[in-house]
Design an enzyme around this catalytic site. Structure first.
Site, short mmCIF file in Angstrom:
data_model
loop_
_atom_site.label_atom_id
_atom_site.label_comp_id
_atom_site.label_asym_id
_atom_site.label_seq_id
_atom_site.Cartn_x
_atom_site.Cartn_y
_atom_site.Cartn_z
N ARG A 123 27.42 -9.66 -20.05
CA ARG A 123 27.54 -9.14 -18.67
C ARG A 123 28.22 -7.77 -18.65
O ARG A 123 27.85 -6.91 -17.84
CB ARG A 123 28.29 -10.13 -17.80
CG ARG A 123 27.40 -11.28 -17.37
CD ARG A 123 28.14 -12.29 -16.54
NE ARG A 123 27.24 -13.38 -16.15
CZ ARG A 123 27.65 -14.55 -15.69
NH1 ARG A 123 28.95 -14.79 -15.56
NH2 ARG A 123 26.78 -15.47 -15.36
N LYS B 165 17.85 -33.95 -16.30
CA LYS B 165 17.38 -34.75 -15.17
C LYS B 165 16.34 -34.05 -14.31
O LYS B 165 16.45 -32.86 -14.04
CB LYS B 165 18.57 -35.13 -14.29
CG LYS B 165 19.52 -36.09 -14.96
CD LYS B 165 20.62 -36.45 -14.00
CE LYS B 165 21.41 -37.65 -14.51
NZ LYS B 165 22.53 -37.96 -13.61
N GLY C 243 22.45 -21.52 -19.05
CA GLY C 243 23.53 -21.52 -20.05
C GLY C 243 23.14 -22.24 -21.33
O GLY C 243 23.30 -21.70 -22.43
N GLY D 174 23.02 -19.95 -11.87
CA GLY D 174 22.55 -20.45 -10.58
C GLY D 174 21.62 -19.49 -9.86
O GLY D 174 20.63 -19.92 -9.24
P1 ADP Z 1 20.37 -24.84 -18.67
O1 ADP Z 1 21.86 -24.93 -18.81
O2 ADP Z 1 19.77 -23.86 -19.62
O3 ADP Z 1 19.91 -24.64 -17.25
P2 ADP Z 1 20.04 -27.69 -18.53
O4 ADP Z 1 21.51 -27.82 -18.25
O5 ADP Z 1 19.11 -27.97 -17.44
O6 ADP Z 1 19.73 -26.26 -19.15
O7 ADP Z 1 19.63 -28.66 -19.73
C1 ADP Z 1 20.36 -28.78 -20.91
C2 ADP Z 1 20.76 -30.20 -21.19
O8 ADP Z 1 19.63 -31.07 -21.27
C3 ADP Z 1 21.45 -30.29 -22.54
O9 ADP Z 1 22.75 -30.75 -22.35
C4 ADP Z 1 20.61 -31.29 -23.33
O10 ADP Z 1 21.37 -32.15 -24.15
C5 ADP Z 1 19.92 -32.06 -22.22
N1 ADP Z 1 18.72 -32.73 -22.74
C6 ADP Z 1 17.65 -32.18 -23.32
N2 ADP Z 1 16.79 -33.12 -23.75
C7 ADP Z 1 17.33 -34.31 -23.45
C8 ADP Z 1 16.92 -35.69 -23.65
N3 ADP Z 1 15.78 -35.99 -24.26
N4 ADP Z 1 17.75 -36.66 -23.20
C9 ADP Z 1 18.90 -36.33 -22.59
N5 ADP Z 1 19.35 -35.08 -22.37
C10 ADP Z 1 18.57 -34.08 -22.80
#
Ligand code: ADP
Ligand code: MG
Length: 383
Positions: A37, A198, A338, A361
């Site tokens: 940043r 999720k 992130g 976000g």
């Molecule tokens: P970002 O931070 O890039 O927006 P997210 O927070 O949406 O990404 O997703 C990352 C999380 O998703 C990680 O903590 C990862 O462990 C989880 N994840 C990925 N695949 C699975 C899975 N098959 N089961 C449970 N959690 C998962």
């Protein structure tokens, strides 16, 4: 996108300029652990210094909940900034009032004055007009160079922009160009990869993406709900059965929109019980083959539990393939989030992406097709 007035379109020589940055930097062991940043704000800062401005930096840090909190002071950041830019830098222990105004008065032109954490005042997060007026009284022109804060209707982002001539900085401009290049005017075919844990947190995102992209890869824990909805056995995998109906409706809508959904067909699971932790090698190969047909990619969310090897292999394989296609100028690649960026770093692929967004976000809200209040307020033809 509406036309945004840009920093190089206004006369700023010798002016006192209020610049909203996101200096909410990640720290580890008292050291800045990621300086992206800061690096992305240097073009704006250098430009203003070169034009003999008094550059007043406004930022927040953490969530002090409207009260002063020494552990969330911006003062250490003033010292960090000295490593990046060669000009006098001073710090004011408050962002309004005499502490701020006397520091600005004392500062020479061609210098930076970093003001204390905006969120030490509860008015900041309330978009309070009186507070914004006190900020506005400190300068002549307002520059927003904090895309990552622009989804928040806070005083330093929205109310302040309405009180002074307001323009977008170069970092903001660069980010918007990259993001618009992906969803507004992309070269097709366009693919989105959405992973993460999720579905419930990604519904708005998916609903918007199916109207825009040609291929949508669903991975991560999120994909399990779709598999479950289709009647597949997913064992002890993370899923949200309540959302099965919604998942099916989404698949149907995608079909109507000519959006091809790519769901995992093989998996990595712990040996003791069936629990989907990552996509399998075959699925990764299918994604890579589809990518070979695409010209643009936008990616949010790792497709596996990348924190725990070997469940990082699916995401890493895709990341490296994207890096290679991007290097060979076959693909425009944008990623954000992130965990996604941490995963790309792990794959050694981050530098090779066309653009990586650290906006969190704001990046997600933009992908969801939402209007960001901090951007809307800058645009010339506001509704
Ligand atoms: P970002 O931070 O890039 O927006 P997210 O927070 O949406 O990404 O997703 C990352 C999380 O998703 C990680 O903590 C990862 O462990 C989880 N994840 C990925 N695949 C699975 C899975 N098959 N089961 C449970 N959690 C998962
Ligand atoms: Mg995350």
């Amino acid at each position: 996108m509406n036309q945004l007035p840009l920093l190089d379109q206004v006369d700023i020589t010798n002016k006192t300029v209020l610049v909203r940055l996101d200096l909410n930097l990640p720290f580890q062991d008292q050291q800045v652990s990621d300086d992206t940043r800061i690096r992305r704000s240097l073009k704006t800062l250098t430009y203003l210094i070169d034009h003999q401005c008094k550059v007043i930096i406004l930022s927040h840090r953490g969530r002090p909940k409207g009260a002063p909190n020494t552990s969330l002071s911006l003062e250490p950041i003033a010292h960090v900034l000295k490593n990046y830019i060669d000009c006098p830098i001073s710090f004011a222990a408050d962002c309004i009032g005499t502490l701020a105004s006397s520091a600005i008065q004392a500062a020479p032109h061609g210098s930076i004055i970093l003001l204390e954490n905006l969120r030490f005042h509860p008015e900041e997060e309330k978009n309070d007009l009186t507070f914004a007026k006190r900020l506005a009284s400190l300068g002549d022109i307002y520059v927003n160079d904090a895309f990552s804060c622009s989804h928040r209707a806070h005083a330093s982002v929205v109310a302040l922009a309405q009180l002074l001539p307001a323009v977008a900085g170069f970092g903001m401009q660069e980010e918007l160009t990259a993001l618009n290049g992906v969803l507004s005017t992309p070269e097709r075919p366009l693919m989105a990869i959405v992973g993460g844990s999720k579905v419930s947190t990604k519904l708005d995102l998916l609903n918007n993406l199916i109207t825009k992209v040609d291929y949508l890869v669903l991975g991560g824990g999120m994909a399990n709900t779709f598999l479950l909805a289709q009647g597949q056995g997913i064992g002890a995998s993370l899923a949200e059965p309540d959302l099965a109906e919604i998942a099916l409706a989404l698949l149907e809508q995608a079909k109507n929109q000519n959006c091809t959904i790519i769901l995992p067909t093989d998996f990595q699971s712990p040996p003791d019980s069936f629990k989907i932790m990552d996509i399998g090698a075959q699925t990764a190969q299918r994604v890579k083959t589809a990518l070979d047909q695409c010209k643009t990619l936008v990616w949010n969310g790792p497709v596996g539990v990348f924190e725990i090897p070997p469940y990082d292999q699916g995401s890493i394989a895709i990341a490296r393939h994207v890096a290679q296609l991007t290097n060979n100028r076959k693909l425009i690649s944008v990623a954000g989030g992130g965990d996604t960026l941490a995963c790309l770093k792990k794959a050694g692929a981050e530098e090779q992406f066309t653009y990586t967004s650290t906006a969190g976000g704001a990046f997600l809200e933009w992908l969801e097709g939402k209007k960001l209040p901090g951007i809307t307020v800058l645009s010339k033809d506001q509704e």
